[in-house]
Motif scaffolding. Structure first.
Motif, PDB file in Angstrom:
ATOM      1  N   ARG A 118      -1.399 -12.761  -9.019  1.00 51.41           N
ATOM      2  CA  ARG A 118      -0.133 -12.084  -9.317  1.00 51.41           C
ATOM      3  C   ARG A 118       1.014 -12.607  -8.460  1.00 51.41           C
ATOM      4  O   ARG A 118       2.135 -12.712  -8.917  1.00 51.41           O
ATOM      5  CB  ARG A 118      -0.266 -10.571  -9.119  1.00 51.41           C
ATOM      6  CG  ARG A 118      -1.197  -9.936 -10.105  1.00 51.41           C
ATOM      7  CD  ARG A 118      -0.682 -10.141 -11.502  1.00 51.41           C
ATOM      8  NE  ARG A 118      -1.649  -9.636 -12.476  1.00 51.41           N
ATOM      9  CZ  ARG A 118      -1.636  -9.936 -13.747  1.00 51.41           C
ATOM     10  NH1 ARG A 118      -0.727 -10.733 -14.222  1.00 51.41           N
ATOM     11  NH2 ARG A 118      -2.538  -9.460 -14.554  1.00 51.41           N
ATOM     12  N   ARG A 122      -1.452 -10.952  -3.809  1.00 50.42           N
ATOM     13  CA  ARG A 122      -2.377 -10.194  -4.669  1.00 50.42           C
ATOM     14  C   ARG A 122      -3.045 -11.091  -5.712  1.00 50.42           C
ATOM     15  O   ARG A 122      -2.370 -11.873  -6.375  1.00 50.42           O
ATOM     16  CB  ARG A 122      -1.638  -9.083  -5.421  1.00 50.42           C
ATOM     17  CG  ARG A 122      -1.037  -8.023  -4.543  1.00 50.42           C
ATOM     18  CD  ARG A 122      -0.250  -7.006  -5.344  1.00 50.42           C
ATOM     19  NE  ARG A 122       0.838  -7.675  -6.059  1.00 50.42           N
ATOM     20  CZ  ARG A 122       1.220  -7.387  -7.298  1.00 50.42           C
ATOM     21  NH1 ARG A 122       0.632  -6.453  -7.976  1.00 50.42           N
ATOM     22  NH2 ARG A 122       2.213  -8.040  -7.869  1.00 50.42           N
ATOM     23  N   ARG A 124      -6.855 -10.992  -8.476  1.00 53.97           N
ATOM     24  CA  ARG A 124      -7.822 -10.084  -9.091  1.00 53.97           C
ATOM     25  C   ARG A 124      -8.916 -10.884  -9.794  1.00 53.97           C
ATOM     26  O   ARG A 124      -8.665 -11.970 -10.315  1.00 53.97           O
ATOM     27  CB  ARG A 124      -7.082  -9.224 -10.112  1.00 53.97           C
ATOM     28  CG  ARG A 124      -7.912  -8.261 -10.877  1.00 53.97           C
ATOM     29  CD  ARG A 124      -7.023  -7.468 -11.810  1.00 53.97           C
ATOM     30  NE  ARG A 124      -7.824  -6.567 -12.613  1.00 53.97           N
ATOM     31  CZ  ARG A 124      -7.518  -6.193 -13.819  1.00 53.97           C
ATOM     32  NH1 ARG A 124      -6.401  -6.634 -14.385  1.00 53.97           N
ATOM     33  NH2 ARG A 124      -8.281  -5.377 -14.479  1.00 53.97           N
ATOM     34  N   ASP A 139     -14.402  -4.968 -11.634  1.00 54.85           N
ATOM     35  CA  ASP A 139     -12.963  -5.224 -11.552  1.00 54.85           C
ATOM     36  C   ASP A 139     -12.555  -5.137 -10.078  1.00 54.85           C
ATOM     37  O   ASP A 139     -12.644  -4.067  -9.469  1.00 54.85           O
ATOM     38  CB  ASP A 139     -12.222  -4.191 -12.394  1.00 54.85           C
ATOM     39  CG  ASP A 139     -10.749  -4.467 -12.534  1.00 54.85           C
ATOM     40  OD1 ASP A 139     -10.178  -5.203 -11.701  1.00 54.85           O
ATOM     41  OD2 ASP A 139     -10.155  -3.932 -13.479  1.00 54.85           O
ATOM     42  N   GLY A 141      -9.731  -5.978  -7.001  1.00 62.38           N
ATOM     43  CA  GLY A 141      -8.393  -6.286  -6.557  1.00 62.38           C
ATOM     44  C   GLY A 141      -8.397  -6.717  -5.104  1.00 62.38           C
ATOM     45  O   GLY A 141      -9.104  -6.135  -4.275  1.00 62.38           O
TER      46      GLY A 141
END
Length: 146
Positions: A118, A122, A124, A139, A141
């Motif tokens: 991102r 950040r 993911r 999932d 992060g």
């Protein structure tokens, strides 16, 4: 780029400390789990990074310590060759477009991971695991901690 942040050198981007939160869904049973911890990417002698993840994994209401270690080795043009701690191949990683999909066949199961960046702080991963005994979605992060 569809909201993705291109990374020309994945190893340089990943180096350092990251806070990690992961949800784990068993799509067959509906069970939910959660991992919270840190991932450290430290330089390896000879090049690359040692990925050390540690924290607490809670499954069916029971928290327990969890950890894993991977090796992120330099590949061509800023890419990465991701290996298990014992040196077995896991998957490639190319973040130059800010998004990458990797497959890892494991016995009768298939792990398909989507990596998205991102911004500089950040990224993911979403792993979908399908096979005769598994139907999972993980999932994760990552937020830079240093």
């Amino acid at each position: 780029m569809g909201g993705f942040w291109p990374v020309p050198d994945a190893l340089a981007y990943l180096r350092g400390s990251w806070r990690v939160t992961r949800s784990v869904r068993d799509l067959a049973s509906g069970d939910l789990g959660r991992f919270e911890g840190t991932t450290l990417f430290d330089p390896l002698e000879g090049g690359g990074l040692l990925h050390r993840e540690s924290g607490t994994f809670t499954w069916r209401g029971v928290p327990r310590p969890a950890e894993r270690t991977l090796r992120f080795l330099p590949g061509p043009g800023g890419t990465v060759d991701v290996r298990f701690a014992d040196g077995r191949p896991f998957h490639g990683l190319d973040l130059s477009a800010g998004r990458y999909v990797a497959d890892h066949p494991c016995s009768a199961d298939l792990y398909r991971g989507e990596f998205t960046v991102r911004d500089e702080e950040r990224w993911r991963t979403v792993w979908r695991v399908r096979g005769p005994a598994k139907d999972l979605e993980l999932d994760t992060g990552y937020v830079r901690a240093d």
